[in-house]
Scaffold this motif. Structure first.
Motif, mmCIF file in Angstrom:
data_model
loop_
_atom_site.group_PDB
_atom_site.id
_atom_site.type_symbol
_atom_site.label_atom_id
_atom_site.label_comp_id
_atom_site.label_asym_id
_atom_site.label_seq_id
_atom_site.Cartn_x
_atom_site.Cartn_y
_atom_site.Cartn_z
ATOM 1 N N ASP A 254 -10.329 -13.991 -37.177
ATOM 2 C CA ASP A 254 -11.340 -13.513 -38.124
ATOM 3 C C ASP A 254 -11.540 -12.003 -38.011
ATOM 4 N N SER A 255 -11.546 -11.513 -36.762
ATOM 5 C CA SER A 255 -11.793 -10.082 -36.556
ATOM 6 C C SER A 255 -10.527 -9.310 -36.230
ATOM 7 N N GLY A 256 -9.441 -10.041 -35.887
ATOM 8 C CA GLY A 256 -8.201 -9.373 -35.522
ATOM 9 C C GLY A 256 -8.288 -8.624 -34.211
ATOM 10 N N VAL A 257 -9.134 -9.082 -33.296
ATOM 11 C CA VAL A 257 -9.355 -8.409 -32.014
ATOM 12 C C VAL A 257 -8.862 -9.295 -30.883
ATOM 13 N N SER A 258 -8.215 -8.678 -29.903
ATOM 14 C CA SER A 258 -7.798 -9.375 -28.690
ATOM 15 C C SER A 258 -8.455 -8.694 -27.500
ATOM 16 N N ASP A 259 -9.421 -9.368 -26.873
ATOM 17 C CA ASP A 259 -10.146 -8.770 -25.750
ATOM 18 C C ASP A 259 -9.222 -8.429 -24.593
ATOM 19 N N ALA A 260 -8.286 -9.330 -24.297
ATOM 20 C CA ALA A 260 -7.400 -9.109 -23.159
ATOM 21 C C ALA A 260 -6.461 -7.936 -23.422
ATOM 22 N N LEU A 261 -5.854 -7.881 -24.612
ATOM 23 C CA LEU A 261 -4.919 -6.803 -24.919
ATOM 24 C C LEU A 261 -5.648 -5.468 -25.005
ATOM 25 N N GLU A 262 -6.849 -5.475 -25.573
ATOM 26 C CA GLU A 262 -7.639 -4.238 -25.662
ATOM 27 C C GLU A 262 -7.951 -3.699 -24.271
ATOM 28 N N ALA A 263 -8.449 -4.567 -23.383
ATOM 29 C CA ALA A 263 -8.790 -4.133 -22.030
ATOM 30 C C ALA A 263 -7.542 -3.682 -21.280
ATOM 31 N N TYR A 264 -6.442 -4.402 -21.464
ATOM 32 C CA TYR A 264 -5.210 -4.067 -20.753
ATOM 33 C C TYR A 264 -4.687 -2.703 -21.187
ATOM 34 N N CYS A 265 -4.638 -2.454 -22.500
ATOM 35 C CA CYS A 265 -4.131 -1.177 -22.994
ATOM 36 C C CYS A 265 -5.034 -0.022 -22.571
ATOM 37 N N LEU A 266 -6.353 -0.195 -22.700
ATOM 38 C CA LEU A 266 -7.279 0.853 -22.291
ATOM 39 C C LEU A 266 -7.219 1.088 -20.787
ATOM 40 N N GLY A 267 -6.862 0.042 -20.022
ATOM 41 C CA GLY A 267 -6.721 0.209 -18.576
ATOM 42 C C GLY A 267 -5.626 1.199 -18.228
ATOM 43 N N TRP A 268 -4.522 1.161 -18.960
ATOM 44 C CA TRP A 268 -3.438 2.120 -18.731
ATOM 45 C C TRP A 268 -3.886 3.535 -19.079
ATOM 46 N N VAL A 269 -4.684 3.675 -20.138
ATOM 47 C CA VAL A 269 -5.172 4.987 -20.534
ATOM 48 C C VAL A 269 -6.165 5.516 -19.502
ATOM 49 N N GLU A 270 -7.100 4.654 -19.075
ATOM 50 C CA GLU A 270 -8.113 5.061 -18.089
ATOM 51 C C GLU A 270 -7.474 5.441 -16.759
ATOM 52 N N ALA A 271 -6.363 4.781 -16.428
ATOM 53 C CA ALA A 271 -5.682 5.069 -15.166
ATOM 54 C C ALA A 271 -4.823 6.331 -15.254
ATOM 55 N N GLY A 272 -4.786 6.963 -16.445
ATOM 56 C CA GLY A 272 -4.015 8.187 -16.601
ATOM 57 C C GLY A 272 -2.520 7.963 -16.676
ATOM 58 N N MET A 273 -2.099 6.755 -17.022
ATOM 59 C CA MET A 273 -0.677 6.439 -17.073
ATOM 60 C C MET A 273 -0.157 6.407 -18.504
ATOM 61 N N ALA A 274 -1.038 6.624 -19.474
ATOM 62 C CA ALA A 274 -0.656 6.751 -20.879
ATOM 63 C C ALA A 274 -1.750 7.549 -21.572
ATOM 64 N N GLU A 275 -1.351 8.409 -22.496
ATOM 65 C CA GLU A 275 -2.337 9.198 -23.212
ATOM 66 C C GLU A 275 -3.102 8.353 -24.215
ATOM 67 N N ASP A 276 -2.387 7.435 -24.856
ATOM 68 C CA ASP A 276 -3.038 6.592 -25.855
ATOM 69 C C ASP A 276 -2.154 5.382 -26.125
ATOM 70 N N ILE A 277 -2.778 4.234 -26.354
ATOM 71 C CA ILE A 277 -2.067 3.030 -26.795
ATOM 72 C C ILE A 277 -2.817 2.485 -27.996
#
Length: 413
Positions: A254-277
């Protein structure tokens, strides 16, 4: 004469009373016997129904294994002639909704979900080099996941302290990480127990860890939309180094949101291992009917969604040619990093074998390792020479000779 008649009447009265008493006692015995016979018959019937339901639930798990095997064969044959995708996705045959099937007097159904589409808690702490190593990207992903979950469910949770406690539960030492907890904390509980200090065998172990509440674990039912249990987003049987399959993560259609994928991708950004996903575009493209089979066919398809931090090519790997060779080496290095983030091939699945007979409901929950015939589909970073089953450090992950291995089995009734 009167005395004889009176005596005879008295004797007849006593005989009548004795007869009535005998009839009453006999009736009680007959009723008791009939009741016991009915109870025994009911018990035997229930035992038989219970046995049939258990048999059906177990059979449903093996039906799930046959579905996984059929999918594996179809993928391998299709990949050889180009008619099908070897990638695992929400449109793979194993991911289709199972149907109820009769078995004797019971009905059964097999439901399969992918554990590689979830964040692996056991990937948080790694001892493959002989020393404790905490994967910061997984740590950040879990903090973001629990923060979002607590906010949505209206709960007050210290997500960072909870993740510290999970690290302490997994690591081998007895030193407290941040605001975590070790054995001394758990020994002070009303029912004392020890800290695990090792990999989790079941996702249910989260309920034993400091900071985890039943409401956070099982989800909030009074919110819109209702929260699913964490078992749909987290796992202890996922990818060994914490990669995730974006083709199989849970997505709210309905919303097109994946909590797990969102948290996982942002985790890489927060850890400084990717600028953006760009996980939002990743999900939308995956769901788009314009995408072939609605799935990413290989890891390189995800390169356009990830902006890596600038990678320095090591001197030993720096090409001696011009800028073109250097650019090619940089692209190769970025592709290797990408293979540390994502995978499109899944190898561990959860099978729910459900059975029903009258008022008896039984579920068998099995976690299964499906071994690929082609080890290259493991997408292991560094190539096949770095595969875990060829590295002595990963001796516990050696690929078994059989194509399937049951990692965990639980019966719920």
């Amino acid at each position: 004469m009167r005395r004889v008649a009176t005596t005879r009447k008295r004797n007849e009265g006593v005989a009548l009373i004795l007869t009535l008493l005998f009839v009453v006692l006999l009736t009680v015995l007959v009723v008791e016997f009939a009741y016991e016979a009915q109870v025994e018959a009911s018990y035997s019937l229930n035992s038989g129904n219970d046995f049939q339901a258990r048999l059906a639930a177990r059979s449903a798990v093996y039906k799930g294994l046959s579905v996984l095997e059929t999918d594996r064969l179809q993928s391998e044959l299709g990949a050889a002639d180009g008619s099908a995708s070897p990638a695992d996705s929400r449109l793979s045959s194993w991911a289709l909704p199972g149907e109820f099937e009769p078995l004797n007097d019971a009905v059964m159904r097999a439901t399969i979900s992918d554990e590689f589409g979830k964040i692996n808690l056991n990937a948080l702490v790694d001892y493959s080099t002989g020393e404790k190593f905490v994967r910061e990207q997984v740590r950040q992903a879990l903090i973001l996941f629990f923060q979002q979950r607590a906010t949505t469910g209206g709960q007050n949770v210290d997500a960072e302290a909870l993740v510290d406690a999970i690290i302490d539960w997994l690591d081998e030492d007895d030193e407290i990480d941040g605001n975590g907890a070790e054995t001394a904390f758990y020994q002070a509980a009303e029912t004392p127990y020890s800290c695990k200090n090792g990999p989790m065998d079941s996702i249910d172990e989260l309920l034993l860890i400091k900071g985890m509440s039943p409401a956070l674990f099982f989800g909030a039912r009074d919110v819109d939309p209702p929260q699913l249990p964490v078992t749909e987003f987290l796992t202890v049987h996922g990818d060994w180094i914490g990669r995730i399959n974006p083709n199989t993560v849970y997505i709210d259609l309905d919303s097109g949101v994946s909590d797990a994928l969102e948290a996982y991708c942002l985790g890489w950004v927060e850890a400084g291992m990717a600028e953006d996903i760009n996980f939002e575009q990743m999900i939308q493209d995956m769901l788009s009917v314009q995408e072939e089979l609605g799935a990413y066919q290989n890891v390189d398809d995800l390169a356009g969604y990830v902006t890596h931090v600038e990678l320095a090519v090591a001197e030993s790997r720096r090409p001696r040619g011009g800028a073109q060779d250097l650019e090619a080496a940089q692209v190769a290095a970025e592709r290797e990093v990408l293979r540390q983030i994502f995978t499109v091939h899944s190898h561990i699945f959860r099978i729910h074998g459900d059975a029903m007979l009258d008022d008896i409901l039984i579920r068998n929950e099995a976690y299964v390792l499906r071994v690929p015939q082609d080890p290259g589909t493991l997408d292991w970073p560094g190539g096949n020479e770095a595969l875990p089953f060829q590295n002595p450090v990963y001796s516990g992950l050696e690929l078994p000779q059989e194509f399937y291995r049951i990692l965990s089995w639980k019966v719920i009734q």
